[in-house]
Design a protein around this motif. Structure first.
Motif, PDB file in Angstrom:
ATOM      1  N   TRP A 231       0.835  -1.209   0.000  1.00 26.65           N
ATOM      2  CA  TRP A 231       0.000   0.000   0.000  1.00 26.65           C
ATOM      3  C   TRP A 231       0.868   1.256   0.000  1.00 26.65           C
ATOM      4  O   TRP A 231       0.550   2.233  -0.680  1.00 26.65           O
ATOM      5  N   GLU A 232       1.979   1.243   0.749  1.00 26.22           N
ATOM      6  CA  GLU A 232       2.883   2.387   0.757  1.00 26.22           C
ATOM      7  C   GLU A 232       3.556   2.579  -0.603  1.00 26.22           C
ATOM      8  O   GLU A 232       3.780   3.707  -1.050  1.00 26.22           O
ATOM      9  N   LYS A 233       3.883   1.496  -1.273  1.00 29.49           N
ATOM     10  CA  LYS A 233       4.449   1.591  -2.623  1.00 29.49           C
ATOM     11  C   LYS A 233       3.439   2.168  -3.598  1.00 29.49           C
ATOM     12  O   LYS A 233       3.783   2.990  -4.457  1.00 29.49           O
ATOM     13  N   PHE A 234       2.188   1.754  -3.472  1.00 30.35           N
ATOM     14  CA  PHE A 234       1.143   2.272  -4.353  1.00 30.35           C
ATOM     15  C   PHE A 234       0.934   3.768  -4.122  1.00 30.35           C
ATOM     16  O   PHE A 234       0.771   4.542  -5.082  1.00 30.35           O
ATOM     17  N   LYS A 235       0.961   4.202  -2.867  1.00 25.54           N
ATOM     18  CA  LYS A 235       0.780   5.621  -2.564  1.00 25.54           C
ATOM     19  C   LYS A 235       1.940   6.445  -3.118  1.00 25.54           C
ATOM     20  O   LYS A 235       1.740   7.560  -3.607  1.00 25.54           O
ATOM     21  N   ARG A 236       3.151   5.885  -3.088  1.00 27.48           N
ATOM     22  CA  ARG A 236       4.288   6.610  -3.635  1.00 27.48           C
ATOM     23  C   ARG A 236       4.176   6.763  -5.150  1.00 27.48           C
ATOM     24  O   ARG A 236       4.495   7.826  -5.708  1.00 27.48           O
ATOM     25  N   VAL A 237       3.706   5.730  -5.849  1.00 29.18           N
ATOM     26  CA  VAL A 237       3.521   5.812  -7.301  1.00 29.18           C
ATOM     27  C   VAL A 237       2.479   6.851  -7.653  1.00 29.18           C
ATOM     28  O   VAL A 237       2.653   7.663  -8.574  1.00 29.18           O
ATOM     29  N   VAL A 238       1.346   6.874  -6.912  1.00 31.60           N
ATOM     30  CA  VAL A 238       0.290   7.854  -7.181  1.00 31.60           C
ATOM     31  C   VAL A 238       0.780   9.265  -6.896  1.00 31.60           C
ATOM     32  O   VAL A 238       0.505  10.206  -7.653  1.00 31.60           O
ATOM     33  N   LYS A 239       1.534   9.421  -5.825  1.00 35.17           N
ATOM     34  CA  LYS A 239       2.045  10.735  -5.467  1.00 35.17           C
ATOM     35  C   LYS A 239       2.991  11.282  -6.526  1.00 35.17           C
ATOM     36  O   LYS A 239       2.934  12.451  -6.908  1.00 35.17           O
ATOM     37  N   ARG A 240       3.883  10.419  -7.027  1.00 34.13           N
ATOM     38  CA  ARG A 240       4.819  10.863  -8.055  1.00 34.13           C
ATOM     39  C   ARG A 240       4.123  11.105  -9.382  1.00 34.13           C
ATOM     40  O   ARG A 240       4.550  11.962 -10.155  1.00 34.13           O
ATOM     41  N   SER A 241       3.067  10.371  -9.658  1.00 33.41           N
ATOM     42  CA  SER A 241       2.319  10.578 -10.905  1.00 33.41           C
ATOM     43  C   SER A 241       1.564  11.890 -10.884  1.00 33.41           C
ATOM     44  O   SER A 241       1.473  12.597 -11.901  1.00 33.41           O
ATOM     45  N   ILE A 242       1.001  12.242  -9.731  1.00 32.66           N
ATOM     46  CA  ILE A 242       0.253  13.499  -9.628  1.00 32.66           C
ATOM     47  C   ILE A 242       1.199  14.687  -9.771  1.00 32.66           C
ATOM     48  O   ILE A 242       0.846  15.713 -10.361  1.00 32.66           O
ATOM     49  N   LYS A 243       2.410  14.540  -9.263  1.00 36.99           N
ATOM     50  CA  LYS A 243       3.390  15.619  -9.397  1.00 36.99           C
ATOM     51  C   LYS A 243       4.001  15.688 -10.797  1.00 36.99           C
ATOM     52  O   LYS A 243       4.852  16.527 -11.059  1.00 36.99           O
ATOM     53  N   LEU A 244       3.593  14.805 -11.678  1.00 35.72           N
ATOM     54  CA  LEU A 244       4.043  14.782 -13.085  1.00 35.72           C
ATOM     55  C   LEU A 244       5.540  14.487 -13.224  1.00 35.72           C
ATOM     56  O   LEU A 244       6.159  14.857 -14.214  1.00 35.72           O
ATOM     57  N   GLU A 245       6.132  13.848 -12.215  1.00 35.82           N
ATOM     58  CA  GLU A 245       7.534  13.473 -12.340  1.00 35.82           C
ATOM     59  C   GLU A 245       7.741  12.427 -13.430  1.00 35.82           C
ATOM     60  O   GLU A 245       8.788  12.391 -14.075  1.00 35.82           O
ATOM     61  N   LEU A 246       6.730  11.610 -13.627  1.00 34.58           N
ATOM     62  CA  LEU A 246       6.834  10.554 -14.633  1.00 34.58           C
ATOM     63  C   LEU A 246       6.874  11.119 -16.037  1.00 34.58           C
ATOM     64  O   LEU A 246       7.499  10.558 -16.935  1.00 34.58           O
TER      65      LEU A 246
END
Length: 203
Positions: free
Chosen positions: A29-44
């Motif tokens: 769950w913590e890994k999933f939250k980190r992916v969503v957080k980085r995606s929202i910040k448009l780092e990807l």
């Protein structure tokens, strides 16, 4: 502080800026939250933006070899060439054998004879490109600038013993005007054309 005092001070961490590093996620769950957080910040999408810009430019960086070839540097040591004298068309090689003696790969073989004018000329001149390491010593030691490195670098062969004969390296008489003076190893200086034309025509 003066002198060596500033170098003796071991408290070097006072001006450091500490980077805040988030703890590594342990659960799924913590890994999933980190992916969503980085995606929202448009780092990807920062890297994808650069890739998309290069795709839209339609710049083709691939060289269509062998139809297209990159220019070779003037000091590139490619397949050897035996040059002729520009004014008389005779071979520059005087059969001194220095190129054969200095060759560290032991790949040059030369046989000579004396012609009717009393001039020593090579009858056979071969280079084994299977052994040659293209060091340039033969061209550098030649006193007559007879052997140089040309621009032909495609010397692949299906034979293990890949030899180049004198007839293959020597400039043909009908192409004497097209003979190039290479500015690499064993080539004349840029102002040598004026000096070469002043040499005697007897030989």
């Amino acid at each position: 502080m003066s002198g060596l005092e500033q170098f003796k001070d071991r408290n070097v961490s006072q001006n450091y800026y500490k980077v805040k590093i988030e703890p590594y996620p342990k659960t799924g769950w913590e890994k999933f939250k980190r992916v969503v957080k980085r995606s929202i910040k448009l780092e990807l999408f920062v890297g994808l933006k650069i890739t998309l810009m290069e795709m839209l430019r339609f710049n083709i960086h691939t060289i269509q070899y062998p139809k297209e070839k990159l220019p070779i540097g003037p000091r590139y040591r490619a397949v050897h060439k035996l040059l002729r004298l520009l004014e008389s068309g005779t071979e520059r090689c005087i059969g001194c054998g220095l190129c054969e003696k200095i060759c560290i790969a032991n790949c040059i073989r030369i046989d000579t004879k004396v012609d009717e004018f009393g001039r020593k000329i090579p009858t056979e001149y071969t280079i084994n490109f299977g052994r040659c390491i293209f060091c340039g010593y033969c061209a550098e030691v030649c006193p007559e600038l007879a052997i140089v490195h040309g621009q032909d670098y495609e010397n692949a062969s299906e034979q293990r013993a890949h030899f180049a004969l004198k007839e293959d390296m020597l400039t043909p008489l009908d192409k004497l005007k097209e003979q190039k003076e290479y500015p690499g190893f064993g080539a004349p200086t840029p102002a040598a054309d004026k000096l070469i034309k002043k040499t005697p025509l007897a030989y």
